[in-house]
Design a protein around this motif. Sequence first.
Motif, PDB file in Angstrom:
ATOM      1  N   ALA A  62       0.823  -1.213   0.000  1.00  0.00           N
ATOM      2  CA  ALA A  62       0.000   0.000   0.000  1.00  0.00           C
ATOM      3  C   ALA A  62       0.853   1.257   0.000  1.00  0.00           C
ATOM      4  O   ALA A  62       0.487   2.271  -0.624  1.00  0.00           O
ATOM      5  N   GLN A  63       1.991   1.233   0.666  1.00  0.00           N
ATOM      6  CA  GLN A  63       2.863   2.410   0.699  1.00  0.00           C
ATOM      7  C   GLN A  63       3.456   2.703  -0.673  1.00  0.00           C
ATOM      8  O   GLN A  63       3.558   3.857  -1.094  1.00  0.00           O
ATOM      9  N   TYR A  64       3.858   1.660  -1.387  1.00  0.00           N
ATOM     10  CA  TYR A  64       4.321   1.863  -2.763  1.00  0.00           C
ATOM     11  C   TYR A  64       3.214   2.492  -3.608  1.00  0.00           C
ATOM     12  O   TYR A  64       3.446   3.443  -4.369  1.00  0.00           O
ATOM     13  N   MET A  65       2.005   1.949  -3.468  1.00  0.00           N
ATOM     14  CA  MET A  65       0.888   2.440  -4.274  1.00  0.00           C
ATOM     15  C   MET A  65       0.519   3.874  -3.910  1.00  0.00           C
ATOM     16  O   MET A  65       0.118   4.667  -4.761  1.00  0.00           O
ATOM     17  N   LYS A  66       0.638   4.203  -2.656  1.00  0.00           N
ATOM     18  CA  LYS A  66       0.359   5.580  -2.214  1.00  0.00           C
ATOM     19  C   LYS A  66       1.313   6.556  -2.889  1.00  0.00           C
ATOM     20  O   LYS A  66       0.917   7.648  -3.323  1.00  0.00           O
ATOM     21  N   GLU A 183       6.186   5.561 -15.688  1.00  0.00           N
ATOM     22  CA  GLU A 183       7.178   6.470 -15.107  1.00  0.00           C
ATOM     23  C   GLU A 183       6.869   6.720 -13.632  1.00  0.00           C
ATOM     24  O   GLU A 183       7.782   6.807 -12.802  1.00  0.00           O
ATOM     25  N   CYS A 184       5.577   6.801 -13.318  1.00  0.00           N
ATOM     26  CA  CYS A 184       5.177   6.963 -11.912  1.00  0.00           C
ATOM     27  C   CYS A 184       5.526   5.714 -11.109  1.00  0.00           C
ATOM     28  O   CYS A 184       6.036   5.813  -9.980  1.00  0.00           O
ATOM     29  N   GLY A 189       9.508   3.629  -6.989  1.00  0.00           N
ATOM     30  CA  GLY A 189      10.449   2.644  -6.459  1.00  0.00           C
ATOM     31  C   GLY A 189       9.916   1.235  -6.348  1.00  0.00           C
ATOM     32  O   GLY A 189      10.450   0.438  -5.560  1.00  0.00           O
ATOM     33  N   LEU A 190       8.884   0.875  -7.130  1.00  0.00           N
ATOM     34  CA  LEU A 190       8.413  -0.506  -7.081  1.00  0.00           C
ATOM     35  C   LEU A 190       9.546  -1.460  -7.432  1.00  0.00           C
ATOM     36  O   LEU A 190      10.334  -1.183  -8.350  1.00  0.00           O
TER      37      LEU A 190
END
Length: 475
Positions: A62-66, A183-184, A189-190
Amino acid sequence: MLYINGEWRNAYSNETMDVINPATGEVIAQVASGGSRETKEAIAAADAAFQEWKNTTAFDRAQYMKKVSELMRERAEDLAKTITMEMGKPINEARREVNSAINYNDWFLEEAKRVYGETVPASHQDKHLMVLREPVGVTAAITPWNFPLSMITRKISPAIAAGCTVIIKPAPATPLSAIKLFECFHDAGLPAGVVNLVIGPAEEIGSELTKSPIVRKLTFTGSTAVGKKLLRDSADTVKKVSMELGGHAPFIVFRDADLDLAVNSAVMTKFVNNGQTCICTNRIYVEESIAEEFGEKFAAKAKALRVGNGLNEEVQVGPLISEQSLKKVESHVQDALAHNGKLLCGGKRYESEGLNGYFYEPTVINYANEEMKIATEETFGPVAPIFSFSSEEEVIEKANQTNYGLAAYCFTKDLGKAFRMMKALEYGIVGINDPAPIVVQAPFGGYKESGIGREGGRSGILEYVEEKFVSIGGL
């Protein structure tokens, strides 16, 4: 550029594809065109990343997605302009699509934390029964050109939230929105291999995705014909599939409806995205006593819509995606007029100084009948046929007389009638006095040949998990 295993790269062949602005006919970009070799590498990268990603905590995913959502918000205007330039929709509609794409990502980053398991009451005292929900595995997603950004997050966000890794194949006509989104993902940083982007010929890439036993899930949005082929091709590896396919939405107006609301709503559902949506109105059914009045008001509104390049803030209707689409619209209008339809407005290509794209006038045809192609085929353009009906039973039969079952609309002030229509209409989405029933927190999908599975809402993330039953004995 292609994005495989966390790296931007060209195709091995160095081949490229032109991206054309449908409002001007100009080439606005060239992108790498990959094929079988690149797809195999993307599958391998996703497979390797899955072993770690599935064990990453839901809170960490969830933090990556945020972070992805934050970057999309920062780049929202650039994303919107990219959508408009590569597929033509008016800039204000493109901005709404960007917001929708972000909202889907926001929704599913929260749902990541709510993929709950269950305990089941045991039938024996020495057993403990549980149901676990685990990510299905490597997922292939094939997305359409008409919503080139939001259709990606509607698929990729629940997949990675559930712990799956993904290969995205966007439509060849609209790869730039996908590149901007990736790019996002990259800047967020995924981990390498969690998301992969392969651009190129549909047949070659699709074949690798469907035949690979590593790919355990296929999700697709597009035509019913292509969906059926993908289903057949996925059968040998018995993949889990979800598909959002074609539509042929009826828009029903009873004489007790708020007429102005119905007219304005019909304009919205018919001409948004220039009629190039799977849930747009295809058949307008109006009760006989108000059919003439409705037609006059509706045609006046349609005629007043401003057509042009979507980058113009005042434009309400942009171009069709291609010359092929334009010719299909023309053939449907000619066929309708040959079957005694009455043209109330439009009916030809739209021409204006400075416009060299694929434009067609907003068109309204009265006295539509079931002999017309437009009565059964999805037009995917700015053409609205008006049919009349005399009874509730008649319009229900006509509305349901199609192999499609995605969205339907009904306008009435009679609460009992509203509930009867809600139950009788064989569609996955029904808007009662509501031209915009699509929200991120609700399931989106169709009956019959309009699809399999659901996107959005609680159902959306469950499409990307498997249920594992565990029975523990000897307790």
